[in-house]
Design an enzyme around this catalytic site. Structure first.
Site, PDB file in Angstrom:
ATOM      1  N   SER A 185       0.790  -1.241   0.000  1.00 38.87           N
ATOM      2  CA  SER A 185       0.000   0.000   0.000  1.00 38.87           C
ATOM      3  C   SER A 185       0.814   1.279   0.000  1.00 38.87           C
ATOM      4  CB  SER A 185      -0.968   0.010   1.189  1.00 38.87           C
ATOM      5  OG  SER A 185      -2.109  -0.762   0.893  1.00 38.87           O
ATOM      6  N   LYS A 188       0.234   3.814  -2.747  1.00 34.63           N
ATOM      7  CA  LYS A 188      -0.741   4.901  -2.682  1.00 34.63           C
ATOM      8  C   LYS A 188      -0.071   6.275  -2.631  1.00 34.63           C
ATOM      9  CE  LYS A 188      -4.511   2.258  -0.522  1.00 34.63           C
ATOM     10  NZ  LYS A 188      -3.914   0.921  -0.379  1.00 34.63           N
ATOM     11  N   SER A 366      -5.675   3.958   4.274  1.00 31.04           N
ATOM     12  CA  SER A 366      -5.249   3.008   3.233  1.00 31.04           C
ATOM     13  C   SER A 366      -6.474   2.506   2.475  1.00 31.04           C
ATOM     14  CB  SER A 366      -4.474   1.828   3.835  1.00 31.04           C
ATOM     15  OG  SER A 366      -3.728   1.169   2.834  1.00 31.04           O
TER      16      SER A 366
END
Length: 531
Positions: A185, A188, A366
């Site tokens: 993640s 991102k 997230s």
């Protein structure tokens, strides 16, 4: 370049003064409980004698995080354009109960009592002062403290690292920093920077209704999805675009035309290609990626984290909209998919919060649905196909324009759920450095959205008892066998540092032990002057 005072601060200042008076006893107790490393950090602040730099803005944000949570955030609503979060406001309200907080999801409280956490030093005297006036940490000193921690077997079989001084952009430490690994993640961060660059910080995503031409008794209304993943059908929109508001406006526009019965269609043609993420449909991490959805397709009342999703978010949102129209006196049959024509007349529009707010929410929680939507918004703005492949190509294109190091990088999606994503520690720290650059204020949300260690988002349950609590701001990344952490921290000499730590292991390591190892690395930066 002097970073201008944020509009949000100017608007919140009167509230801050009032709230500061109310929290003064708690702040006094916090000062009494301060830890030696934090005292050293506060003591390093000296009068400004040189040109203001990026450090002043972001270091202030990190070092003053606990004070901000107890003042400015109290006066702000959830997920608004100022970037203040409900979670931080709840933390401020909880101070009488001991310290940090378990915030739960953003739209409500978790119901748990806050866990104790170290409080920041008395940093108010540092406002307006310079930070990091002394020499930067040295490579040898960083290697001495980080090397043994990176050798921890709990981190797995592969690990890379990079540390950068955000005041100069110079890399201070690197271990395999240009080796590409699966970032999970932390992808991102790249999605955030690319979307803000391509679409602009103030961009809002529109959901609209149009009226197709036709006989009075065969009027067709089309609900056109613009790709807003935060569109909500709930009574309390919490600052998001509301399907109920859109129904109000649409019903009024139809009644103005003496129309009280229509057929309803819905248009998802903005997006192309497969709408199911490569990880599969039966997954609680992300819904089908479609241009029309309400509440991220969740079938419960959550607004973050994992949740069961509806099988067809677009059709489900259209059915909810049909019911809302009926409640407002507009008769309609069950909606069907269609594409609005160029001849259709506008009826009503609602818009998402600005892109900065979406980026912050994505990073703090997230949020995979927002991440995939922002990848497609990047593709739309860059004139690429709004698909998984087009989104990846658009992200690369935007980062290339910014002059970032893309060797070895692969973008298979916007969320980092796809193991085909590859990033380097060099790229992650370069992304953070670019977001901290005063020449790119439009990227600032890529920093302000990072979770605060021990307090917000995906870091709210980590850093218990560690000196990085409240000082580290970082994006987490977790897949089976993959654990990453990338963000910013202020060391005890006042230097604002960006860091990225990526690990991978086959067979997988024990997740809790690996995460503690990553947290220890960031905490070490917080307590190490290393110069």
């Amino acid at each position: 370049m002097v970073v201008p005072e944020l509009k949000a601060w100017r608007a919140a200042r009167p509230h801050v003064v009032r709230v500061a008076r109310s929290v003064r006893p708690q702040l006094v107790r916090a000062v009494d409980a301060v830890k030696p490393p934090l005292v050293r950090a506060a003591g390093s602040v000296k009068p400004l004698v040189t040109r203001p730099s990026t450090v002043q803005f972001t270091a202030g944000s990190a070092t003053l995080g606990l004070v901000v949570a107890a003042t400015v955030v109290t006066a702000a609503g959830p997920w608004d354009s100022t970037g203040q979060r409900t979670a931080e406001r709840e933390w401020a309200a909880s101070q009488g109960r001991a310290g940090g907080a378990d915030h739960g999801h953003v739209s409500g409280t978790s119901g748990k009592a806050p866990a104790p956490a170290p409080s920041a030093a008395s940093v108010l005297t540092g406002l307006g002062g310079s930070v990091g006036a002394g020499p930067s940490p040295t490579e040898k000193a960083l290697a001495d403290v980080l090397g043994p921690l990176l050798g921890d077997a709990a981190l797995g079989t592969e690990r890379t690292a990079a540390v950068v001084d955000l005041a100069t952009g110079k890399r201070l430490y690197g271990k395999g920093a240009d080796d590409a690994l699966t970032p999970a993640s932390t992808t991102k961060i790249a999605t955030a920077v690319a979307a803000l660059t391509a679409a602009g910080a103030d961009h809002r995503i529109a959901t609209r209704t149009v009226l197709e031409p036709g006989a009075a008794d065969k009027r067709e209304v089309v609900l056109v999805g613009g790709g807003d993943p935060t569109l909500t059908a709930r009574k309390d929109a919490e600052g998001n675009a509301s399907l109920r508001t859109l129904a109000d406006k649409t019903a009024r526009a139809l009644k103005d035309r003496k129309t009280d019965e229509v057929t309803l269609s819905y248009d998802t043609s903005l997006y192309e290609g497969p709408d199911v993420h490569p990880i599969g449909l039966d997954n609680t991490n992300v819904a089908r990626v479609t241009a029309l959805m309400a509440d991220e397709g969740r079938v419960d009342d959550t607004s973050s984290g994992t949740a069961k999703r509806t099988e067809d978010p677009a059709a489900d949102a259209a059915r909810k909209f049909a019911d809302l129209l009926k409640d407002r006196g507009i008769k309609t049959a069950d909606p069907v998919p269609a594409k609005a024509t160029d001849r259709a007349k506008a009826l009503a529009t609602v818009k998402s919060p600005p892109l900065t707010a979406l980026v912050e929410r994505m990073l703090t929680n997230s949020d995979n649905d927002i991440a995939e939507a922002l990848a497609r918004q990047t593709a739309v703005a860059a004139d690429e196909p709004a698909s998984f492949k087009g989104g990846g190509a658009a992200i690369r294109e935007q980062l290339k324009k910014l002059g970032l190091p893309l060797k070895g990088a692969e973008f298979a999606d916007g969320s980092g759920l796809d193991r085909a994503d590859k990033l380097t520690a060099d790229l992650l720290t370069a992304l953070l450095a670019k977001a901290a650059d005063p020449a790119h204020p439009e990227l600032r949300a890529a920093l302000t959205g990072l979770p605060v260690a021990g307090f917000t988002g995906t870091l709210s349950g980590r850093y218990a008892g560690q000196p990085g609590t409240g000082l580290v701001r970082a994006k987490t990344g977790t897949l089976t066998g993959v654990h990453t952490l990338a963000g910013t921290v202020v060391d005890t000499d006042g230097h604002l540092l960006a860091f990225a730590f990526l690990t991978a292991s086959d067979p997988p390591t024990e997740p809790t032990a690996t995460q503690k190892g990553l947290d220890a690395l960031a905490s070490t930066l917080a307590t190490c002057g290393c110069n």
